[in-house]
Design a protein around this motif. Structure first.
Motif, PDB file in Angstrom:
ATOM      1  N   THR A  17       0.865  -1.172   0.000  1.00 51.88           N
ATOM      2  CA  THR A  17       0.000   0.000   0.000  1.00 51.88           C
ATOM      3  C   THR A  17       0.901   1.221   0.000  1.00 51.88           C
ATOM      4  O   THR A  17       2.023   1.174   0.493  1.00 51.88           O
ATOM      5  CB  THR A  17      -0.900   0.047   1.252  1.00 51.88           C
ATOM      6  OG1 THR A  17      -0.083   0.093   2.402  1.00 51.88           O
ATOM      7  CG2 THR A  17      -1.827  -1.144   1.314  1.00 51.88           C
ATOM      8  N   GLY A  18       0.452   2.291  -0.585  1.00 50.92           N
ATOM      9  CA  GLY A  18       1.270   3.491  -0.536  1.00 50.92           C
ATOM     10  C   GLY A  18       1.087   4.410  -1.712  1.00 50.92           C
ATOM     11  O   GLY A  18       0.072   4.384  -2.397  1.00 50.92           O
ATOM     12  N   ASN A  36      -4.100   0.388  -3.958  1.00 52.17           N
ATOM     13  CA  ASN A  36      -3.935   0.801  -2.566  1.00 52.17           C
ATOM     14  C   ASN A  36      -5.255   0.645  -1.817  1.00 52.17           C
ATOM     15  O   ASN A  36      -6.266   1.184  -2.212  1.00 52.17           O
ATOM     16  CB  ASN A  36      -3.459   2.256  -2.521  1.00 52.17           C
ATOM     17  CG  ASN A  36      -3.141   2.707  -1.121  1.00 52.17           C
ATOM     18  OD1 ASN A  36      -3.298   1.956  -0.164  1.00 52.17           O
ATOM     19  ND2 ASN A  36      -2.690   3.928  -0.992  1.00 52.17           N
ATOM     20  N   ALA A  38      -5.295   1.305   1.559  1.00 52.33           N
ATOM     21  CA  ALA A  38      -5.085   2.030   2.821  1.00 52.33           C
ATOM     22  C   ALA A  38      -5.913   3.306   2.857  1.00 52.33           C
ATOM     23  O   ALA A  38      -5.425   4.395   2.674  1.00 52.33           O
ATOM     24  CB  ALA A  38      -3.609   2.338   3.009  1.00 52.33           C
ATOM     25  N   ARG A  39      -7.188   3.136   3.096  1.00 50.12           N
ATOM     26  CA  ARG A  39      -8.093   4.280   3.189  1.00 50.12           C
ATOM     27  C   ARG A  39      -8.857   4.189   4.500  1.00 50.12           C
ATOM     28  O   ARG A  39      -9.212   3.108   4.951  1.00 50.12           O
ATOM     29  CB  ARG A  39      -9.064   4.264   2.026  1.00 50.12           C
ATOM     30  CG  ARG A  39      -8.369   4.481   0.694  1.00 50.12           C
ATOM     31  CD  ARG A  39      -9.392   4.577  -0.437  1.00 50.12           C
ATOM     32  NE  ARG A  39      -8.719   4.826  -1.683  1.00 50.12           N
ATOM     33  CZ  ARG A  39      -8.387   3.896  -2.560  1.00 50.12           C
ATOM     34  NH1 ARG A  39      -8.683   2.647  -2.331  1.00 50.12           N
ATOM     35  NH2 ARG A  39      -7.772   4.211  -3.670  1.00 50.12           N
ATOM     36  N   SER A  42      -9.043   1.308   7.415  1.00 51.60           N
ATOM     37  CA  SER A  42      -8.201   0.172   7.050  1.00 51.60           C
ATOM     38  C   SER A  42      -6.735   0.440   7.332  1.00 51.60           C
ATOM     39  O   SER A  42      -5.954  -0.495   7.510  1.00 51.60           O
ATOM     40  CB  SER A  42      -8.399  -0.216   5.586  1.00 51.60           C
ATOM     41  OG  SER A  42      -7.874   0.760   4.719  1.00 51.60           O
ATOM     42  N   LYS A  43      -6.327   1.714   7.409  1.00 53.92           N
ATOM     43  CA  LYS A  43      -4.923   2.015   7.700  1.00 53.92           C
ATOM     44  C   LYS A  43      -4.532   1.477   9.072  1.00 53.92           C
ATOM     45  O   LYS A  43      -3.470   0.887   9.224  1.00 53.92           O
ATOM     46  CB  LYS A  43      -4.665   3.519   7.632  1.00 53.92           C
ATOM     47  CG  LYS A  43      -4.712   4.069   6.241  1.00 53.92           C
ATOM     48  CD  LYS A  43      -4.406   5.555   6.237  1.00 53.92           C
ATOM     49  CE  LYS A  43      -4.483   6.083   4.817  1.00 53.92           C
ATOM     50  NZ  LYS A  43      -4.107   7.495   4.754  1.00 53.92           N
ATOM     51  N   ILE A  46      -4.057  -2.280   8.865  1.00 56.71           N
ATOM     52  CA  ILE A  46      -2.823  -2.643   8.155  1.00 56.71           C
ATOM     53  C   ILE A  46      -1.621  -2.464   9.069  1.00 56.71           C
ATOM     54  O   ILE A  46      -0.756  -3.335   9.174  1.00 56.71           O
ATOM     55  CB  ILE A  46      -2.670  -1.804   6.868  1.00 56.71           C
ATOM     56  CG1 ILE A  46      -3.739  -2.214   5.842  1.00 56.71           C
ATOM     57  CG2 ILE A  46      -1.267  -1.945   6.283  1.00 56.71           C
ATOM     58  CD1 ILE A  46      -3.864  -1.270   4.670  1.00 56.71           C
ATOM     59  N   VAL A  47      -1.569  -1.343   9.776  1.00 56.96           N
ATOM     60  CA  VAL A  47      -0.453  -1.080  10.690  1.00 56.96           C
ATOM     61  C   VAL A  47      -0.440  -2.103  11.822  1.00 56.96           C
ATOM     62  O   VAL A  47       0.616  -2.642  12.176  1.00 56.96           O
ATOM     63  CB  VAL A  47      -0.509   0.360  11.238  1.00 56.96           C
ATOM     64  CG1 VAL A  47       0.514   0.561  12.340  1.00 56.96           C
ATOM     65  CG2 VAL A  47      -0.301   1.361  10.113  1.00 56.96           C
ATOM     66  N   GLY A  62       2.750  11.068   7.108  1.00 64.36           N
ATOM     67  CA  GLY A  62       1.369  11.326   6.740  1.00 64.36           C
ATOM     68  C   GLY A  62       1.019  12.798   6.777  1.00 64.36           C
ATOM     69  O   GLY A  62       1.783  13.629   7.264  1.00 64.36           O
ATOM     70  N   ASP A  67      -3.680   8.930   9.128  1.00 65.21           N
ATOM     71  CA  ASP A  67      -2.309   8.423   9.084  1.00 65.21           C
ATOM     72  C   ASP A  67      -1.708   8.224  10.477  1.00 65.21           C
ATOM     73  O   ASP A  67      -0.635   7.655  10.619  1.00 65.21           O
ATOM     74  CB  ASP A  67      -1.418   9.383   8.284  1.00 65.21           C
ATOM     75  CG  ASP A  67      -1.883   9.540   6.854  1.00 65.21           C
ATOM     76  OD1 ASP A  67      -2.285   8.529   6.250  1.00 65.21           O
ATOM     77  OD2 ASP A  67      -1.863  10.677   6.346  1.00 65.21           O
ATOM     78  N   LEU A  70      -0.103   4.769  11.699  1.00 64.35           N
ATOM     79  CA  LEU A  70       1.206   4.482  11.106  1.00 64.35           C
ATOM     80  C   LEU A  70       2.274   5.353  11.749  1.00 64.35           C
ATOM     81  O   LEU A  70       3.339   4.870  12.136  1.00 64.35           O
ATOM     82  CB  LEU A  70       1.184   4.719   9.596  1.00 64.35           C
ATOM     83  CG  LEU A  70       2.543   4.637   8.898  1.00 64.35           C
ATOM     84  CD1 LEU A  70       3.149   3.252   9.070  1.00 64.35           C
ATOM     85  CD2 LEU A  70       2.415   5.022   7.446  1.00 64.35           C
TER      86      LEU A  70
END
Length: 117
Positions: A17-18, A36, A38-39, A42-43, A46-47, A62, A67, A70
């Motif tokens: 993602t990115g 991606n 990562a919205r 969901s971020k 994922i982290v 971010g 963000d 992360l």
């Protein structure tokens, strides 16, 4: 491009993602990488998965509240000000291990990341 680099590093490209980055004059600009996911919320998931698997999150970068998971998981915690009028004052960062802080451009942050090893 990100997926190709991931494959070389032994990372499943589906996990990538990115952003894709490019130069625009004296600025580095980005757009969401293809695929991606990562919205929004969901971020954080994922982290959490990365940290639970033992990943060493060296840089969290971010410009939006979403963000924060992360950034808070990372050793180098960096916030980008997309409205900064001066590229030399676009990014603020903190090293969570040492407490050292900085203010500068994305290029300045890249030097810090390279030394973070």
């Amino acid at each position: 491009m990100l997926q190709a680099h991931a494959r070389v590093l032994g990372i499943d490209p589906a996990d990538v993602t990115g952003w894709l980055l490019a130069r625009d004059g004296d600025r580095v600009v980005g757009r969401l990488a293809s695929g991606n996911t990562a919205r929004g919320g969901s971020k954080a998931a994922i982290v959490a998965d990365l940290v639970a698997s033992g990943a060493d999150v060296v840089l969290g970068l971010g410009d939006f509240e979403a963000d924060r998971p992360l950034i808070e998981a990372a050793r180098l915690r960096a916030w980008v000000d997309p409205r900064a009028g001066d590229e030399s004052r676009r990014v603020t960062w903190t090293d969570a291990r040492t407490g050292a802080t900085g203010l500068g451009s994305l290029a300045d942050l890249a030097v810090v990341v390279a030394g973070a090893g």
